[in-house]
Design a protein around this motif. Structure first.
Motif, short mmCIF file in Angstrom:
data_model
loop_
_atom_site.label_atom_id
_atom_site.label_comp_id
_atom_site.label_asym_id
_atom_site.label_seq_id
_atom_site.Cartn_x
_atom_site.Cartn_y
_atom_site.Cartn_z
N LEU A 64 0.84 -1.20 0.00
CA LEU A 64 0.00 0.00 0.00
C LEU A 64 0.87 1.24 0.00
CD1 LEU A 64 -2.72 -1.00 2.61
CD2 LEU A 64 -2.88 -1.05 0.13
N ASN A 65 0.64 2.10 -0.93
CA ASN A 65 1.38 3.35 -1.03
C ASN A 65 0.57 4.42 -0.30
OD1 ASN A 65 3.24 5.27 -1.72
ND2 ASN A 65 2.43 5.58 -3.77
N ASP A 66 0.60 4.37 1.02
CA ASP A 66 -0.21 5.26 1.84
C ASP A 66 0.49 5.51 3.16
OD1 ASP A 66 -2.36 6.90 2.43
OD2 ASP A 66 -3.87 5.35 2.02
N GLN A 67 -0.05 6.44 3.95
CA GLN A 67 0.53 6.78 5.24
C GLN A 67 -0.50 6.57 6.34
OE1 GLN A 67 1.71 10.88 3.83
NE2 GLN A 67 3.32 10.46 5.32
N ILE A 68 -0.01 6.24 7.52
CA ILE A 68 -0.87 6.15 8.70
C ILE A 68 -1.06 7.56 9.26
CG2 ILE A 68 -1.10 5.28 11.06
CD1 ILE A 68 0.78 2.96 10.22
N GLU A 69 -2.30 7.96 9.43
CA GLU A 69 -2.58 9.23 10.11
C GLU A 69 -2.61 9.00 11.61
OE1 GLU A 69 -5.91 11.53 8.86
OE2 GLU A 69 -5.41 11.28 6.75
N ASP A 70 -3.51 8.12 12.03
CA ASP A 70 -3.56 7.79 13.45
C ASP A 70 -4.07 6.38 13.64
OD1 ASP A 70 -6.46 7.99 13.40
OD2 ASP A 70 -6.29 10.13 13.75
N ILE A 71 -3.84 5.87 14.84
CA ILE A 71 -4.29 4.54 15.24
C ILE A 71 -5.09 4.73 16.52
CG2 ILE A 71 -3.56 2.25 16.03
CD1 ILE A 71 -0.92 2.73 14.45
N LEU A 72 -6.27 4.14 16.56
CA LEU A 72 -7.14 4.25 17.73
C LEU A 72 -7.28 2.89 18.38
CD1 LEU A 72 -9.23 5.70 19.55
CD2 LEU A 72 -10.94 5.11 17.83
N ILE A 73 -7.04 2.85 19.68
CA ILE A 73 -7.27 1.65 20.47
C ILE A 73 -8.35 2.01 21.48
CG2 ILE A 73 -6.28 -0.02 22.07
CD1 ILE A 73 -3.53 0.67 20.70
N GLY A 76 -12.44 -0.24 27.46
CA GLY A 76 -13.72 -0.05 28.12
C GLY A 76 -13.90 1.34 28.70
N ARG A 77 -12.82 1.91 29.25
CA ARG A 77 -12.91 3.22 29.89
C ARG A 77 -12.01 4.27 29.27
NH1 ARG A 77 -11.54 1.92 35.79
NH2 ARG A 77 -10.22 0.43 34.73
N GLN A 78 -11.21 3.88 28.27
CA GLN A 78 -10.25 4.82 27.70
C GLN A 78 -10.15 4.69 26.19
OE1 GLN A 78 -6.57 3.71 29.58
NE2 GLN A 78 -7.02 4.84 31.46
N TYR A 79 -9.72 5.78 25.56
CA TYR A 79 -9.25 5.76 24.18
C TYR A 79 -7.75 5.97 24.23
CZ TYR A 79 -14.07 6.86 22.65
OH TYR A 79 -15.41 6.85 22.41
N HIS A 80 -7.02 5.21 23.42
CA HIS A 80 -5.59 5.43 23.25
C HIS A 80 -5.39 5.83 21.80
CE1 HIS A 80 -3.97 3.32 26.99
NE2 HIS A 80 -5.27 3.44 27.14
N LEU A 81 -4.95 7.05 21.58
CA LEU A 81 -4.82 7.62 20.25
C LEU A 81 -3.34 7.82 19.93
CD1 LEU A 81 -6.46 8.69 17.87
CD2 LEU A 81 -6.62 10.88 19.06
N ILE A 82 -2.91 7.25 18.81
CA ILE A 82 -1.52 7.34 18.35
C ILE A 82 -1.55 8.13 17.04
CG2 ILE A 82 0.48 6.05 17.55
CD1 ILE A 82 -0.70 3.65 19.20
N ARG A 83 -0.88 9.27 17.03
CA ARG A 83 -0.84 10.13 15.84
C ARG A 83 0.59 10.23 15.34
NH1 ARG A 83 -4.18 12.75 12.07
NH2 ARG A 83 -2.83 14.22 11.03
N LEU A 84 0.86 9.66 14.15
CA LEU A 84 2.19 9.74 13.57
C LEU A 84 2.44 11.15 13.06
CD1 LEU A 84 1.65 6.64 13.65
CD2 LEU A 84 3.24 6.52 11.75
N LEU A 85 3.62 11.69 13.34
CA LEU A 85 3.96 13.03 12.90
C LEU A 85 4.57 12.96 11.51
CD1 LEU A 85 3.58 13.43 15.96
CD2 LEU A 85 5.40 15.12 15.85
N THR A 86 3.92 13.58 10.57
CA THR A 86 4.40 13.57 9.19
C THR A 86 5.22 14.80 8.87
OG1 THR A 86 2.35 14.59 8.43
CG2 THR A 86 2.47 12.18 8.36
N THR A 87 5.19 15.78 9.76
CA THR A 87 5.93 17.01 9.51
C THR A 87 7.39 16.90 9.93
OG1 THR A 87 5.23 17.87 11.66
CG2 THR A 87 3.90 18.48 9.74
N SER A 88 7.73 15.81 10.56
CA SER A 88 9.10 15.63 11.04
C SER A 88 9.83 14.61 10.17
CB SER A 88 9.05 15.12 12.49
OG SER A 88 10.32 14.76 12.93
N SER A 89 11.13 14.81 10.01
CA SER A 89 11.92 13.84 9.24
C SER A 89 12.27 12.63 10.10
CB SER A 89 13.19 14.49 8.71
OG SER A 89 13.98 14.96 9.79
N SER A 90 12.06 12.73 11.40
CA SER A 90 12.33 11.59 12.29
C SER A 90 11.07 10.74 12.46
CB SER A 90 12.83 12.10 13.64
OG SER A 90 11.91 13.00 14.20
#
Length: 121
Positions: A64-73, A76-90
């Motif tokens: 897939l030629n695409d990028q991950i924006e975010d991942i949501l987990i 029951g009581r929480q959301y865990h949000l992972i946001r990849l930074l695309t503005t950084s070279s690291s």
């Protein structure tokens, strides 16, 4: 915006329990805020590094030629949000833990996207 300011801004998101800026190349948190006894952000950052790496490998395997924006987990009581930074070279991601009863998920995603554009490392 520096790391400390970005993390403080993330904690201003409704329902925020903790936040971290993580280098998924090394698995190390560059900064954390919040958390506590029940939420070890250092451990969670390292664990979520494996989630990010696994998803990136899967995308590559699928060709897939695409990028991950975010991942949501969703817990029951929480959301865990992972946001990849695309503005950084690291290889960085912002990790945000939200209380499900107090958070607006759409607004949280919007605010993390805004922070992504303003953070400088």
């Amino acid at each position: 915006m520096n790391i400390e300011t970005a993390l403080k801004e993330a904690m201003n998101i409704d329902g925020a329990l903790g936040a971290a800026l993580v280098d998924y190349g090394s698995g190390m948190a560059l900064g954390t805020i919040g958390g506590g006894r029940e939420l070890d952000l250092e451990l969670a950052s390292a664990g979520n590094t494996e989630v990010v790496r696994s998803k990136l490998r899967t995308l590559a395997s699928l060709g897939l030629n695409d990028q991950i924006e975010d991942i949501l987990i969703t817990l029951g009581r929480q959301y865990h949000l992972i946001r990849l930074l695309t503005t950084s070279s690291s290889q960085l991601f912002m990790y945000l833990v939200l209380d499900r009863d107090r958070a607006n998920l759409a607004l949280a995603r919007h605010n993390l996207r805004r922070l992504e554009g303003e953070i400088s490392v």
